[in-house]
Design an enzyme around this catalytic site. Structure first.
Site, PDB file in Angstrom:
ATOM      1  N   ILE A 135      41.237  21.452  26.852  1.00  0.00           N
ATOM      2  CA  ILE A 135      41.798  20.559  25.974  1.00  0.00           C
ATOM      3  C   ILE A 135      42.201  19.139  26.919  1.00  0.00           C
ATOM      4  CG2 ILE A 135      42.879  22.086  24.209  1.00  0.00           C
ATOM      5  CD1 ILE A 135      45.362  21.930  25.394  1.00  0.00           C
ATOM      6  N   GLY A 136      41.644  19.233  27.939  1.00  0.00           N
ATOM      7  CA  GLY A 136      41.915  18.307  28.648  1.00  0.00           C
ATOM      8  C   GLY A 136      42.506  18.822  29.996  1.00  0.00           C
ATOM      9  N   THR A 137      42.619  19.979  30.026  1.00  0.00           N
ATOM     10  CA  THR A 137      43.325  20.719  31.236  1.00  0.00           C
ATOM     11  C   THR A 137      42.449  20.845  32.463  1.00  0.00           C
ATOM     12  OG1 THR A 137      42.626  22.963  30.442  1.00  0.00           O
ATOM     13  CG2 THR A 137      44.945  22.149  29.898  1.00  0.00           C
ATOM     14  N   GLY A 158      46.788  29.653  29.110  1.00  0.00           N
ATOM     15  CA  GLY A 158      45.307  29.606  29.094  1.00  0.00           C
ATOM     16  C   GLY A 158      44.524  29.925  30.193  1.00  0.00           C
ATOM     17  N   GLY A 204      50.669  23.981  32.593  1.00  0.00           N
ATOM     18  CA  GLY A 204      50.480  23.088  31.645  1.00  0.00           C
ATOM     19  C   GLY A 204      51.514  22.426  31.133  1.00  0.00           C
ATOM     20  N   GLU A 205      52.809  23.152  31.227  1.00  0.00           N
ATOM     21  CA  GLU A 205      53.887  22.802  30.802  1.00  0.00           C
ATOM     22  C   GLU A 205      55.064  22.072  31.612  1.00  0.00           C
ATOM     23  OE1 GLU A 205      53.763  24.946  26.446  1.00  0.00           O
ATOM     24  OE2 GLU A 205      52.833  25.545  27.999  1.00  0.00           O
TER      25      GLU A 205
END
Lengths: 197, 714
Positions: B471-473, B514, B669-670
């Protein structure tokens, strides 16, 4: 009756759009935006729809060399203009310097705003080279000439293009590198400036 | 047949070295096709009609006139729609949000509830007909306002307990030399990925196929199969390129409506949400009101800690923003109490949004820590170092790697923190007041079962298949590097195929899990393939394929406190005349496991930090009390940070390889957003001497804040 028929007929037109140097003739609903004509009628899906309201910049294309959001342009009004989309900025297999810089410096994440960022950057670099000031330009007198294309200038000029992933730092680096490439080419070949303009 | 071997002369490991994205060229040339861009013959376009009342009942829909409009093929609503099954528990252990089970009844639980889908030959026709559809409602009074004292607030045990507690809080506070007691609020925030949600559904030889933009095809297949009572094997979901998700791209109303219409019309149907519709249908982060009480000795060591948070949810589905849970990891005290409560209101259902819980929770907790540092007269970095817990404050479990202190030491060194004057309002640059702030960050590290296949081809190349989502990661590229090291071949000999449910079940792109979950499966499959090839097997034309499943390996991990950590630093300039706040520089140092691809990882960390700037200064969705609907539901009314808002940002990391993960990954990611808004808010205090406890720190809030004004107290 005749008037009613005319009105019914008048909701669509056959138009010819010149896109990336190629002419496309197609009937369009008058409500069709240039963005939808590109994406849904001509299968040129590189131009993205982020908001359809002129607020995000994802649909930025070049109209006669100047950046423009395709969602706020009706397709019928784009006849006779030179339309350049992301599909048309590379020189065959050779990427445009802006594309190359985005690729190498990771000037994106999800990639959805990327075609708009790249088209905007191409427009920005040309606007700057042509001497256009921005809101952060210190000296806007014509005789002052183009300001240095600093990170601050790039940020200001690119602010119509949102990147929700937040790749701004590397986008700014990519635009700066591409602008430098253009400037180096112009210095090395004095009439390149004219050729591009 | 070709006898192949993966042996190359001394393979130099590629995990940990920077690589441009595999799909990069497609993204910069416009060749990458997203969900709404895959052409289909006979495609019809669906346009959702959303309710214009916040609570009530649909009395009538004037569909006849709309059906007579040019190009209109069908109108779906609660009277003619397929019946759905909603009695199930999905992949993520949650019940379905009834918002996705469209057109099942006449109740309207919030403004923007999907009441009909108009399908037509072209998108223009569908849109005009949808806008022409008159819906009559029986309207009822609504309540949309979250308040700290809302009588309807109740605790919810979701993914974690709602309430934790140990020790006597009041006694602890009473015995504390220094006490901070403050209330913090964060507003409703929306993901706003640049690509609007889009799905095209069609029946293909008895199978349902959906071209979608989502964070996990396994997840969406499961939801659709359950909702439509289909065999999961009869559903295929593809999601090759995803234009951002941030938690919002699971199953949503548009996929379900598209499947209904494709089933009815027996032709492909595409439904795309408009940006405005996303404000009602894509999920969002609940506003929060949080109260933090800290009690400490004169040395700043905590003896009492309380963090309570209230968030909202819809009347049809329970979702909790667990903001108070961040204290369960970060700080210990003899008296330690946390509680997450929720209020049900006539609003759309909120959902996971980048660092759910940690993002708003760290704002409150880390701002309160800064207030404690001020009151104790202790440097904010030193205060945090003094309060490093030995074990999980609530769980009592050991930390599987807690490198927060190292992040602070490295960050403080690089930011020039030692030179900082602790007193506020000491620095000025022309009309600007300058200040710096810091905050800690943490986010859970986890892995979930996934399957993958690795195939060796006779020509010496390999294909890795996993239903992962990029998703862009940069996940696609990262998985290629992991596979290259496992196979000991250069990455350019590996094709990575993702985003297709036919590749087998896998974890979603979510929870910072992910890339870790998928890498585990990819390494297992590729590693076993290499071993098999090393035995000298011949490779037939169809290749040699090995499948992995990490369920057992992940299930055998011992319980521990597993988290990524980080230290955030920000410098701001505040104009006391206009109230404008500008972030001048920012630094984040993270201990977040092994970094697979530094080029894309740095970008992702920075992206999270930019979300923190945006959260601190810009983002705020406003709901109109009279109508119950969103105001300014677009990207002009809802501000997200743009180029001019974002200074140069440095993100870096310290060595923090996770010994229990096959690749050493923790997840990144976060964590970039966690603590970032607090660092900015703490810097605004340092610049101005005024605490801003409500986000965003808008110019009008800076101007109207009580406190010192005028020249610095030199």
């Amino acid at each position: 009756m005749r008037k009613k028929q005319l009105m019914a007929l008048s909701t669509s037109s056959v138009i010819t759009l010149k896109i990336n140097g190629e002419k496309h003739t197609l009937p369009v609903d008058h409500r069709t935006t240039l963005l939808d004509a590109l994406r849904e009628r001509l299968d040129l899906t590189g131009t993205k729809k982020g908001c359809d309201q002129g607020q995000c910049g994802a649909c930025t294309v070049l109209l006669d060399g100047r950046r423009s959001v395709a969602c706020l342009q009706l397709a019928v009004t784009a006849e006779g203009r030179e339309i350049t989309t992301i599909e048309g900025v590379a020189d065959g297999e050779r990427l445009h310097p802006v594309q190359q810089a985005f690729l190498e410096l990771d000037g994106y994440q999800c990639g959805y705003c990327t075609p708009g960022q790249i088209c905007a950057a191409i427009g920005v670099i040309e606007e700057h080279a042509a001497g256009w000031p921005s809101a952060v330009t210190e000296d806007v007198r014509p005789e002052a000439g183009p300001p240095d294309l600093t990170a601050e200038e790039i940020r200001e000029r690119m602010s119509g293009n949102l990147c929700r992933c937040g790749a701004y730092v590397s986008i700014v680096e990519a635009v700066a590198r591409a602008a430098q490439t253009r400037q180096d080419a112009a210095t090395a070949l004095p009439d390149a400036e004219e050729a591009v303009a | 047949m070709t006898a192949a071997t993966t042996e190359t002369a001394a393979h130099a490991p590629v995990v940990g070295t920077g690589h441009t994205r595999i799909e990069g060229r497609d993204k910069v040339t416009g060749a990458a096709r997203y969900a709404a861009e895959v052409p289909f013959a006979g495609l019809a376009h669906g346009w959702l009609v959303l309710s214009t009342v916040a609570r009530g009942r649909i009395r009538a829909l004037d569909t006849d006139r709309v059906l007579a409009m040019p190009g209109v093929l069908a109108v779906l609503d609660h009277r003619n729609a397929l019946r759905l099954t909603t009695d199930y528990t999905g992949l993520l252990g949650t019940r379905p949000d009834p918002t996705c089970a469209v057109f099942q009844h006449d109740r309207v639980p919030h403004l923007g509830w999907p009441v009909a889908l108009v399908v037509a030959e072209t998108s223009e026709q569908a849109r005009e007909a949808a806008e022409a559809l008159v819906v009559h409602y029986e309207q009822e009074p609504h309540d949309i306002e979250l308040t700290a004292e809302h009588p309807g607030a109740y605790p919810v045990d979701g993914h974690m307990p709602a309430v934790t507690g140990k020790g006597d809080l009041e006694a602890g506070l009473a015995a504390s030399a220094v006490v901070v007691d403050a209330e913090y609020t964060t507003p409703e925030e929306h993901h706003n990925p640049m690509e609007p949600h889009a799905a095209t559904a069609r029946w293909d030889g008895g199978r349902l196929e959906v071209i979608d933009s989502n964070q996990g095809v396994t997840w969406v297949v499961g939801e659709l199969a359950n909702l439509f009572s289909l065999d999961p094997a009869a559903v295929r979901v593809r999601s090759e390129h995803v234009g951002g998700g941030f938690g919002s791209k699971g199953v949503r109303a548009h996929q379900v409506a598209a499947v209904m219409a494709a089933t009815l019309l027996q032709r492909p149907v595409r439904v795309v949400l408009t940006r405005r519709q996303m404000f009602s249908l894509a999920g969002y982060r609940s506003p929060t009101t949080q109260r933090v009480r800290l009690g400490a000795g004169p040395d700043g060591r905590l003896v009492a800690l309380e963090h309570r948070s209230i968030s909202l949810t819809s009347t049809v589905h329970e979702f909790v923003e667990p903001s108070a849970a961040v204290a369960r990891v970060m700080y210990d005290a003899d008296a330690h109490h946390t509680a997450n409560r929720v209020v049900r209101l006539d609003v759309p259902t909120p959902t996971w949004m980048r660092a759910p819980g940690e993002a708003p929770g760290s704002f409150a907790l880390e701002a309160a820590l800064d207030e404690l540092a001020e009151k104790c007269g202790i440097d904010p970095v030193e205060l945090r170092l003094r309060n490093e817990p030995e074990r999980g404050p609530v769980s009592g479990l050991p930390f599987a790697g807690r490198n927060l202190a190292a992040c602070f030491r490295e960050g403080a060194r690089r930011f020039g923190w030692a030179d900082r004057d602790r007193r506020p309002r000491q620095r000025r640059d022309g009309r600007w007041l300058l200040g710096t702030g810091t905050a800690a960050a943490s986010f859970p590290s986890g892995a979930a079962p996934s399957t993958a296949t690795a195939t060796a081809h006779p020509d010496g190349t390999f294909t890795v298949r996993i239903s992962a989502a990029d998703i862009g990661t940069g996940a696609r590229t990262a998985l290629g590097l992991v596979a290259a090291d496992a196979l000991q071949v250069p990455p350019d000999r590996i094709r990575v195929r993702i985003g297709d449910s036919d590749f087998g079940p896998a974890m979603i792109a979510g929870g910072s899990m992910g890339t870790r979950s998928w890498s585990w499966a990819v390494k297992a499959a590729a590693g076993e393939l290499r071993e098999r090839l090393a035995l000298g097997a011949d490779i037939p034309p169809e290749g040699v394929t090995v499948r992995s499943d990490t369920t057992e390996a992940i299930g055998s991990l011992a319980p521990a406190e597993r988290h990524s950590f980080g230290a955030q630093f920000a410098e701001v300039a505040v104009d006391p005349a206009t109230g404008e706040v500008r972030v001048r520089r920012m630094l984040g140092i993270f201990a977040a496991g092994r970094i697979v691809n530094p080029l894309t990882a740095r970008n992702q960390f920075r992206g999270g930090m930019i979300w923190g700037i945006s959260m601190a200064l810009h983002e705020e969705a406003v709901r109109d009390r009279a109508s119950g609907g969103p105001v300014g539901a677009d990207l002009a009314g809802y501000h997200v940070a743009t180029h001019a808002d974002v200074p140069h940002i440095e993100a870096d990391w310290i060595d923090d390889t996770d010994p229990e993960d096959p690749v050493g990954i923790k997840g990144i990611g976060e964590i970039g957003i966690v603590g970032a808004a607090a660092a900015v808010a703490n810097a605004v205090w340092h610049a101005t001497g005024v605490r801003h406890r409500s986000l965003p720190i808008r110019p009008d809030r800076v101007l109207s804040a009580p406190g010192p004004a005028g020249a610095p107290d030199a």
